[in-house]
Design an enzyme around this catalytic site. Sequence first.
Site, mmCIF file in Angstrom:
data_model
loop_
_atom_site.group_PDB
_atom_site.id
_atom_site.type_symbol
_atom_site.label_atom_id
_atom_site.label_comp_id
_atom_site.label_asym_id
_atom_site.label_seq_id
_atom_site.Cartn_x
_atom_site.Cartn_y
_atom_site.Cartn_z
ATOM 1 N N LEU A 67 0.822 -1.216 0.000
ATOM 2 C CA LEU A 67 0.000 0.000 0.000
ATOM 3 C C LEU A 67 0.853 1.262 0.000
ATOM 4 O O LEU A 67 0.383 2.338 -0.356
ATOM 5 C CB LEU A 67 -0.943 -0.006 1.207
ATOM 6 C CG LEU A 67 -1.979 -1.136 1.211
ATOM 7 C CD1 LEU A 67 -2.718 -1.180 2.543
ATOM 8 C CD2 LEU A 67 -2.978 -0.949 0.066
ATOM 9 N N TYR A 68 2.137 1.109 0.374
ATOM 10 C CA TYR A 68 3.034 2.266 0.351
ATOM 11 C C TYR A 68 3.330 2.715 -1.091
ATOM 12 O O TYR A 68 3.831 3.805 -1.303
ATOM 13 C CB TYR A 68 4.335 1.952 1.107
ATOM 14 C CG TYR A 68 4.184 2.103 2.610
ATOM 15 C CD1 TYR A 68 4.608 3.258 3.258
ATOM 16 C CD2 TYR A 68 3.590 1.101 3.371
ATOM 17 C CE1 TYR A 68 4.450 3.412 4.631
ATOM 18 C CE2 TYR A 68 3.432 1.244 4.743
ATOM 19 C CZ TYR A 68 3.867 2.401 5.369
ATOM 20 O OH TYR A 68 3.700 2.554 6.732
ATOM 21 N N ASN A 104 0.004 0.483 12.534
ATOM 22 C CA ASN A 104 0.493 0.226 11.167
ATOM 23 C C ASN A 104 -0.188 1.152 10.161
ATOM 24 O O ASN A 104 0.459 1.737 9.297
ATOM 25 C CB ASN A 104 0.223 -1.233 10.768
ATOM 26 C CG ASN A 104 1.060 -2.211 11.575
ATOM 27 O OD1 ASN A 104 2.041 -1.826 12.217
ATOM 28 N ND2 ASN A 104 0.669 -3.481 11.560
ATOM 29 N N TYR A 150 -11.918 -5.868 24.057
ATOM 30 C CA TYR A 150 -12.457 -4.944 23.049
ATOM 31 C C TYR A 150 -12.378 -3.503 23.565
ATOM 32 O O TYR A 150 -11.772 -2.634 22.923
ATOM 33 C CB TYR A 150 -13.901 -5.332 22.742
ATOM 34 C CG TYR A 150 -14.551 -4.521 21.649
ATOM 35 C CD1 TYR A 150 -14.127 -4.629 20.329
ATOM 36 C CD2 TYR A 150 -15.609 -3.661 21.934
ATOM 37 C CE1 TYR A 150 -14.742 -3.883 19.314
ATOM 38 C CE2 TYR A 150 -16.223 -2.925 20.933
ATOM 39 C CZ TYR A 150 -15.787 -3.037 19.625
ATOM 40 O OH TYR A 150 -16.399 -2.307 18.634
#
Length: 322
Positions: A67-68, A104, A150
């Site tokens: 995706l970079y 990330n 969660y």
Amino acid sequence: MSIIIVSGAAGFLGSHLVRSLIDQGELVVGIDNLSSGLISNLSDIFTHPNFRFIQTDVSDNDSIKTLYQEDVKEIYHLASQASPKFYQSNPFETIQVNTQGTYNLLNLALNKKAKFLFTSTSEAYGDPEVHPQSEDYRGNVNTWGPRACYDEAKRLGEVICYEFYERYGVKVKVARIFNTYSAGLRNDDGRVISNFITQAIKGNDITVYGDGSQTRSFCYVDDNIRALILMMKHEEANGEIINIGNPTEYSVLEVARIIKEKTESESKIVYCPLPKDDPKVRKPDISKAQRILGWAPVVTLEEGLTHTIKNYQSLLLGAHSK
Ligand code: UDP
């Protein structure tokens, strides 16, 4: 043309969001590891020229390295188990995706100068002692219980967002999402609306946990998605936490009665043990969303349930419901 990334694209909210963005002419890359998301949620848009799907886990930084190479303008981070039934069976995965996964994707946003929206939760308020809940209420959350994986992971995800906003100036927005429903919620999702409608249609007992006096406030998915897209667009939402939910509050027993009536079901309402740490009340104060986004939900529970029930009937009963 630059792209928009949606993590959790095959999930309930993710698939609705992807569809809205594509309808607006955007190029969308959807990511999902399919741990609870379903490809069938995307079936109508899977081959759309503006959509690409990547099956991977955003908690693993190596798996999102490609995706970079892309020209990314916005990242919506929705990936997470969200139903108590699912997140409690996958606690470590839930913690990872909301913490490491958030980190990330924020690094990607920083690198690409992309805007970033994190979907947090009303569970950040835990079992609230303040009612309704506004964003400045700090919550009553238990680290030592079945919901902690969660609640606390989402809270830590918010902290990571805060640091990227303060240190690096990433255009971060945090949506605290309250209970949301519509067609597309898995009927084995375990959540109250999907459980009650499925039970009512099948003629099974409608399982109210506890005495049913606990309250929730239910937002129809279209209202929710409209708010998320507005939040991404509004500069004033940068560095802000904003509640997204419908402030009309119902007890769980009322919801059971409404669904039983609307489905004309013969099902019996039965009472089962209340799960540990189940919040007693929940209702958003949405004045901040109204002020910053000019947003308020427009679909009532009655209207939203009518659509949702129709959809479950055609799924569960097929032609018989017509
Ligand atoms: N609930 C219930 N019966 C069900 C499923 C849920 O009474 O079959 C109750 C649950 O105990 C909670 C509320 O409905 O008080 C909402 O539960 P859900 O799992 O949908 O979401 P939550 O808001 O707890 O995350």
